[in-house]
Design a protein around this motif. Sequence first.
Motif, short mmCIF file in Angstrom:
data_model
loop_
_atom_site.label_atom_id
_atom_site.label_comp_id
_atom_site.label_asym_id
_atom_site.label_seq_id
_atom_site.Cartn_x
_atom_site.Cartn_y
_atom_site.Cartn_z
N SER A 5 0.87 -1.14 0.00
CA SER A 5 -0.10 0.02 0.15
C SER A 5 0.75 1.30 0.06
N GLU A 6 1.81 1.29 0.71
CA GLU A 6 2.83 2.47 0.68
C GLU A 6 3.38 2.74 -0.59
N LEU A 7 4.02 1.51 -1.14
CA LEU A 7 4.59 1.95 -2.39
C LEU A 7 3.61 2.23 -3.48
N VAL A 8 2.41 1.64 -3.49
CA VAL A 8 1.28 1.75 -4.41
C VAL A 8 0.92 3.45 -4.36
N SER A 9 0.54 3.78 -3.09
CA SER A 9 0.32 5.02 -2.67
C SER A 9 1.29 6.07 -3.27
N ASN A 10 2.65 5.89 -3.02
CA ASN A 10 3.65 6.82 -3.42
C ASN A 10 3.73 7.03 -5.00
N ALA A 11 3.57 5.63 -5.85
CA ALA A 11 3.32 5.80 -7.15
C ALA A 11 2.09 6.87 -7.56
N TYR A 12 1.09 6.74 -6.85
CA TYR A 12 -0.25 7.59 -7.24
C TYR A 12 0.24 8.91 -7.01
N ARG A 13 0.90 9.37 -5.86
CA ARG A 13 1.13 10.55 -5.32
C ARG A 13 2.09 11.44 -6.07
N HIS A 14 2.98 10.65 -6.59
CA HIS A 14 4.21 11.38 -7.20
C HIS A 14 4.40 11.12 -8.72
N THR A 15 3.37 10.48 -9.46
CA THR A 15 3.28 10.32 -10.82
C THR A 15 1.89 10.55 -11.38
N LYS A 16 1.86 10.83 -12.68
CA LYS A 16 0.55 11.04 -13.19
C LYS A 16 0.07 10.12 -14.03
N GLY A 17 0.89 8.88 -14.05
CA GLY A 17 0.48 7.59 -14.95
C GLY A 17 0.09 6.45 -13.95
N PRO A 18 0.00 5.35 -14.80
CA PRO A 18 -0.44 4.10 -14.14
C PRO A 18 0.80 3.55 -13.53
N ALA A 19 0.53 2.62 -12.65
CA ALA A 19 1.69 1.91 -11.93
C ALA A 19 1.20 0.28 -12.16
N SER A 20 2.20 -0.47 -12.06
CA SER A 20 2.01 -2.07 -11.93
C SER A 20 2.41 -2.63 -10.62
N LEU A 21 1.80 -3.62 -10.31
CA LEU A 21 2.34 -4.41 -9.07
C LEU A 21 2.72 -5.84 -9.53
N ARG A 22 3.47 -6.36 -9.08
CA ARG A 22 4.05 -7.81 -9.54
C ARG A 22 4.24 -8.30 -8.06
N LEU A 23 3.73 -9.64 -7.58
CA LEU A 23 3.97 -10.48 -6.77
C LEU A 23 4.75 -11.59 -7.14
N THR A 24 5.84 -12.12 -6.64
CA THR A 24 6.58 -13.19 -6.99
C THR A 24 6.98 -13.93 -5.76
N ALA A 25 6.47 -15.29 -5.90
CA ALA A 25 6.95 -16.24 -4.55
C ALA A 25 8.05 -16.77 -5.48
N LEU A 26 8.96 -16.68 -4.42
CA LEU A 26 10.37 -16.82 -4.89
C LEU A 26 10.85 -18.59 -4.41
N GLY A 27 9.98 -19.15 -3.69
CA GLY A 27 10.19 -20.34 -3.00
C GLY A 27 10.74 -20.27 -1.70
N GLY A 28 10.75 -21.52 -0.81
CA GLY A 28 11.01 -21.46 0.40
C GLY A 28 10.30 -20.45 1.34
N GLY A 29 9.06 -20.14 1.00
CA GLY A 29 8.17 -19.07 1.98
C GLY A 29 8.87 -17.43 1.54
N ARG A 30 9.62 -17.34 0.43
CA ARG A 30 10.15 -15.90 0.23
C ARG A 30 9.09 -15.32 -0.69
N LEU A 31 8.84 -13.96 -0.53
CA LEU A 31 7.91 -13.15 -1.28
C LEU A 31 8.63 -12.05 -1.81
N ARG A 32 8.57 -11.67 -3.14
CA ARG A 32 9.16 -10.34 -3.55
C ARG A 32 8.05 -9.61 -4.01
N VAL A 33 7.83 -8.34 -4.06
CA VAL A 33 6.69 -7.49 -4.34
C VAL A 33 7.41 -6.21 -5.22
#
Length: 153
Positions: A51-79
Amino acid sequence: MVTVAPPDTWVYALRLPHDPRAARVARMTVRAALRGHGMGEVVDVVELLTSELVSNAYRHTKGPASLRLTALGGGRLRVGVWDSSPYVPAPFDKPPGEPVPYVDMGAEEGRGLFLVRKWADSWGGWTLGDGLLGRGAGKLLWFEVGARGGGRG
């Protein structure tokens, strides 16, 4: 009966319009994806940081944003959150391990990224290469939570 275990690696991507509701849509997507994949223990932290990263994208740009969730295995997640601005804010502009100044919780700006630094196991960001007509293609900010620290919750 044969059962098949779902893979522990997966990817979800979501294009977000420049809309004040984008952070809410991102939180709902994170919640559904993580619970659906049995990663409920990190839902609260990942929702907040996303939410913090997406809110910053909205607040500081005039265009769209993209969100990507990636499960890396072993219980790790990258956003990762992409937006159209090439400006990489502190602390994401610092090399890993470099000290980042404390942000007072009463400050008008910078608190969200301080939360990312505090709760994520790792984080970073970079400017993306040239886009159309020689303009930058924006930036990507990312964080990871999971097996190493479980989101430090």
